[in-house]
Design a protein around this motif. Structure first.
Motif, short mmCIF file in Angstrom:
data_model
loop_
_atom_site.label_atom_id
_atom_site.label_comp_id
_atom_site.label_asym_id
_atom_site.label_seq_id
_atom_site.Cartn_x
_atom_site.Cartn_y
_atom_site.Cartn_z
N ALA A 141 1.62 8.55 4.61
CA ALA A 141 2.13 8.08 6.08
C ALA A 141 2.15 6.63 6.12
CB ALA A 141 1.31 8.42 6.99
N VAL A 142 1.39 6.03 5.39
CA VAL A 142 1.35 4.37 5.31
C VAL A 142 2.57 3.96 4.42
CG1 VAL A 142 0.13 2.16 4.63
CG2 VAL A 142 -1.03 4.15 5.83
N VAL A 149 4.15 -8.04 9.32
CA VAL A 149 3.68 -6.63 9.32
C VAL A 149 3.87 -5.76 8.14
CG1 VAL A 149 3.57 -4.54 10.67
CG2 VAL A 149 3.41 -6.75 11.91
N GLU A 150 5.36 -5.95 7.66
CA GLU A 150 5.62 -5.44 6.20
C GLU A 150 4.89 -5.73 5.06
OE1 GLU A 150 9.20 -4.61 3.42
OE2 GLU A 150 9.70 -5.94 5.27
N LEU A 151 4.82 -6.97 4.99
CA LEU A 151 4.32 -7.64 3.93
C LEU A 151 2.47 -7.44 4.01
CD1 LEU A 151 5.88 -11.13 3.76
CD2 LEU A 151 6.37 -9.06 2.29
N ILE A 152 2.02 -7.28 5.16
CA ILE A 152 0.61 -6.76 5.35
C ILE A 152 0.36 -5.49 4.80
CG2 ILE A 152 -1.11 -6.27 6.81
CD1 ILE A 152 -0.43 -8.84 8.60
N LEU A 153 1.34 -4.61 5.20
CA LEU A 153 1.24 -3.29 4.71
C LEU A 153 1.56 -3.21 2.99
CD1 LEU A 153 3.01 -1.42 7.53
CD2 LEU A 153 0.85 -1.24 7.03
N ARG A 154 2.51 -3.93 2.53
CA ARG A 154 2.67 -3.97 1.24
C ARG A 154 1.48 -4.41 0.40
NH1 ARG A 154 8.10 -3.19 0.11
NH2 ARG A 154 7.90 -4.25 -2.00
N SER A 155 0.82 -5.20 1.12
CA SER A 155 -0.35 -5.99 0.39
C SER A 155 -1.51 -5.02 0.29
CB SER A 155 -0.94 -7.23 0.94
OG SER A 155 0.06 -8.20 0.93
N THR A 212 5.84 1.76 5.70
CA THR A 212 6.10 0.65 5.14
C THR A 212 7.60 0.47 4.45
OG1 THR A 212 3.72 0.43 4.42
CG2 THR A 212 5.17 -0.97 3.19
N ASN A 213 7.69 1.58 3.82
CA ASN A 213 9.33 1.61 3.13
C ASN A 213 10.10 1.65 4.20
OD1 ASN A 213 8.65 1.26 0.46
ND2 ASN A 213 8.26 3.46 0.15
N GLY A 214 9.90 2.48 5.40
CA GLY A 214 10.98 2.53 6.68
C GLY A 214 10.84 1.38 7.14
N LEU A 215 10.08 0.48 7.51
CA LEU A 215 10.02 -0.85 8.10
C LEU A 215 10.52 -1.70 7.14
CD1 LEU A 215 9.21 -2.70 10.37
CD2 LEU A 215 7.03 -3.16 9.11
N ASN A 263 9.20 0.38 -2.08
CA ASN A 263 10.57 0.13 -2.54
C ASN A 263 10.44 -1.36 -2.81
OD1 ASN A 263 11.63 2.57 -1.95
ND2 ASN A 263 12.11 2.25 0.17
N GLU A 264 11.39 -1.94 -3.80
CA GLU A 264 11.58 -3.22 -4.09
C GLU A 264 12.32 -4.22 -3.23
OE1 GLU A 264 12.18 -4.55 -7.97
OE2 GLU A 264 11.70 -2.92 -8.98
N ILE A 265 11.89 -5.32 -2.86
CA ILE A 265 12.58 -6.22 -1.85
C ILE A 265 13.66 -6.93 -2.99
CG2 ILE A 265 12.41 -8.43 -0.58
CD1 ILE A 265 9.39 -7.67 0.02
#
Length: 196
Positions: free
Chosen positions: A3-4, A167-173, A8-11, A185-187
């Motif tokens: 779910a996370v 928020v996206e970067l926090i979730l990615r971290s 994250t990928n959706g955001l 997914n890559e930026i």
């Protein structure tokens, strides 16, 4: 964790779309700003009669361009940063430090939005620009001064987009910290013009 990852990928997809639109509008604003400045140079130095509105129009465009394009730089790590400490630390400690710094950034951005909104709705936002006007009818018979709140709104929009990116970067971290970075997914960096 699924779910996370999905969140994250959706955001990330939403941010990518918004930032692409922001970059396009921001680049258009830079082009218009250059034209406005060149027009002012022509009128001032060739015709000897400076216009009243180009400086204010350029400032208006620059503020909106910054608000729309800064989130892209933040998402791609384009802001000035000191990376020496994070490179010296072990991977887990570096990720934790990044999370702490992103958390602090998020707090500052949220406070910034509150301040920006108070500027839009407060006393300063009730005034109008000195020389910028816009038509209120299609036949251009009635014009009105541009409210300064429109200029200040660039701060709120930019900070709002920065919060979404943060928020996206926090979730990615967090996902990277628990060892699932390969599922993110890559930026994309390709539209930065090859700048490193």
């Amino acid at each position: 964790m699924g779910a996370v990852l999905g969140l994250t990928n959706g955001l990330g997809a939403v941010n990518a779309a918004l930032l692409t639109l922001g970059r396009r509008i921001g680049a258009s604003m830079v082009a218009v700003m250059v034209i406005v400045i060149l027009l002012q140079v022509f009128f001032r130095y060739v015709l000897g009669n400076a216009l009243a509105w180009p400086e204010e129009a350029s400032r208006f465009l620059m503020l909106w361009m910054t608000g729309l394009m800064a989130p892209t730089a933040f998402r791609r790590g384009g802001f000035v940063s000191i990376e020496m400490l994070t490179r010296l630390l072990p991977t887990a400690a570096s990720a934790i430090l990044s999370l702490v710094l992103l958390g602090l950034s998020l707090v500052v951005l949220i406070v910034g939005v509150k301040i920006g909104w108070s500027e839009v709705t407060g006393l300063g936002g009730r005034f109008a620009t000195d020389s910028l006007h816009y038509p209120t009818t299609l036949d251009f018979n009635t014009i009105q001064k541009v409210p300064k709140s429109w200029m200040m709104l660039s701060l709120v929009v930019g900070l709002g987009m920065l919060i979404s990116v943060c928020v996206e970067l926090i979730l990615r971290s967090l996902i990277t910290l628990v060892g699932h970075a390969e599922n993110l997914n890559e930026i994309p960096y390709s539209v930065m013009g090859g700048a490193e």
